[in-house]
Design an enzyme around this catalytic site. Structure first.
Site, short mmCIF file in Angstrom:
data_model
loop_
_atom_site.label_atom_id
_atom_site.label_comp_id
_atom_site.label_asym_id
_atom_site.label_seq_id
_atom_site.Cartn_x
_atom_site.Cartn_y
_atom_site.Cartn_z
N ASP A 205 0.86 -1.18 0.00
CA ASP A 205 0.00 0.00 0.00
C ASP A 205 0.89 1.23 0.00
OD1 ASP A 205 -3.14 -0.57 1.85
OD2 ASP A 205 -2.27 -1.57 0.10
N HIS A 254 -0.06 0.51 7.38
CA HIS A 254 0.16 1.93 7.11
C HIS A 254 0.99 2.61 8.19
CE1 HIS A 254 -3.78 1.55 4.62
NE2 HIS A 254 -2.76 0.91 4.08
N1 LIG Z 1 -3.31 5.80 5.33
C1 LIG Z 1 -4.10 5.20 6.24
N2 LIG Z 1 -5.27 4.70 5.88
N3 LIG Z 1 -3.64 5.08 7.52
C2 LIG Z 1 -4.44 4.47 8.56
C3 LIG Z 1 -3.51 3.88 9.58
C4 LIG Z 1 -4.26 2.96 10.47
C5 LIG Z 1 -3.35 2.19 11.40
N4 LIG Z 1 -3.29 0.78 10.99
C6 LIG Z 1 -3.90 2.30 12.83
O1 LIG Z 1 -4.52 1.34 13.24
O2 LIG Z 1 -3.72 3.32 13.45
#
Ligand SMILES: NC(=[NH2+])NCCC[C@H](N)C(=O)O
Length: 377
Positions: A205, A254
């Site tokens: 991603d 991410h």
């Molecule tokens: N570009 C994005 N959609 N970032 C979302 C990050 C979410 C991250 N896995 C969390 O749980 O905080």
């Protein structure tokens, strides 16, 4: 079928004006000029799949599977839409050009010869497209329900291409069972980290990468494997370096709530996920800013429907090296940003969490005023 007539007109095509790409962004902080912002229309709960389920508690994964293919509840969408509209108005009030993708019926079933899926949404352009200078790269996403997500941006992508941008799509993945570890389960606290992805094919991603000119930083995750990182490294060539950041998150996806580049020499890190004593040496001269504990989310519905953890407080968007759009609710982060010399611009996007994130997730900064630099010794 007769061969098409060769063009016989002798009118020489007018000498083309040199194209100036409308896309140009090398880092996360240069003055922002143009940005793509996602949209909520038609948001649909994704089809059941291990790569989706591994990001949520088992009870939520069961519910998500049962609700697959149905629209997100109107209450969730409308509250998020009100905040999103105000966020767009803020960006435009700052003189930033805002582009939006086409509305899509995310409830339609689609697939490949190997699988079919339904769902999701185009709320987070950050996830599916990576901007490196004047090039937009469509990334090979690991979630089947996101396979054609960039199609809703094609009007924008074709416009940028016609005006001079470079437009690339990484190899479309097959997303067959060989890519996913059938025996995967989320590691328990203290267990070694593991990922749902195998190395069957390159997937990544865009949101697992952040840019600092000639240096990019990436986290391995449940949507980005080693082969995906290698593909990008080879694609960008020797003029760029990609540094892996080790995350202790047990459900990583991410980088932009783990490791956030704010300005030259200043990086915001998540103290729960990052071991600050084991960052890449290249960061030795940078200020490592420790994110404060996020302010608690009182709304139970928001807590249980969020696709993200509690660290969305870090998911900020730099307008320039000083001004930063950050979540109004997270007052601790606003104060910390001020103490570090930034000028936070509070804005509300708390109810976007069920759709994948906050300010950085919801956007794709396609043009910032600046050039390709190196910010490390
Ligand atoms: N570009 C994005 N959609 N970032 C979302 C990050 C979410 C991250 N896995 C969390 O749980 O905080």
């Amino acid at each position: 079928m007769p061969a098409p007539e060769a063009r016989t007109d002798t009118a020489a095509r007018p000498a083309a004006e040199p194209l100036v790409s409308p896309v140009g962004s090398y880092n996360e902080w240069d003055p922002l000029e143009e940005i793509v912002v996602g949209r909520l229309d038609g948001a649909t709960i994704p089809s059941r799949h291990p790569v989706v389920a591994c990001n949520m508690p088992p009870w939520a994964a069961r519910l998500q599977g049962l609700a697959a293919g149905t629209r997100y509840p109107r209450l969730l969408v409308e509250r998020a839409r009100q905040e999103l509209d105000r966020f767009v108005a803020l960006l435009e009030s700052l003189g930033i050009t805002v582009r939006r993708p086409d509305a899509v019926d995310h409830g339609r079933r689609f697939g490949t010869p190997d699988w079919s899926s339904r769902g999701f949404c185009n709320t987070c352009p950050r996830d599916s497209m990576l901007v490196i200078g004047d090039e937009i790269i469509e990334t090979p996403m690991a979630w089947p329900c996101r396979y054609f997500e960039t199609h809703s941006y094609r009007s924008i992508l074709k416009d940028y291409f016609r005006r001079g941008a470079r437009w690339t799509a990484a190899p479309k993945p097959q997303l067959t069972d060989e890519l996913f570890d059938a025996g995967f389960r989320v590691p328990k606290a203290g267990e070694p980290l593991r990922y749902v992805l195998t190395e069957f094919e390159p997937v990544f991603d865009a949101a697992d990468f952040v840019r600092a000119g000639r240096d990019l930083f990436v986290t391995r995750s449940n949507v980005t494997n080693g082969m995906g990182i290698d593909w990008l490294r080879r694609h960008l060539g020797p003029g760029f370096r990609i540094h892996e950041i080790a995350s202790r998150c047990r459900t990583p996806m991410h980088i932009d709530t783990t490791f956030v580049l704010l300005a030259p020499g200043k990086v915001l890190v998540n103290p729960e996920y990052i071991d600050v004593d084991h960052l890449p040496d290249v960061l030795s001269s940078w200020d490592v800013l420790i994110a404060p504990e996020p302010d608690p989310i009182g709304e139970r519905l928001l807590r249980i429907t969020s696709m993200c953890g509690k660290w969305l407080s870090m998911n900020v968007l730099m307008v320039d090296e000083k001004r930063v759009i950050a979540e109004r609710h997270h007052t601790g982060m606003l104060r910390a940003l001020e103490s570090w010399g930034f000028e936070p611009i509070p804005c509300d996007l708390l109810h976007y969490a069920p759709f994948g994130g906050s300010f950085h997730c919801a956007t794709l900064d396609v043009r910032r005023r600046g050039t390709l630099e190196s910010y490390f010794d």
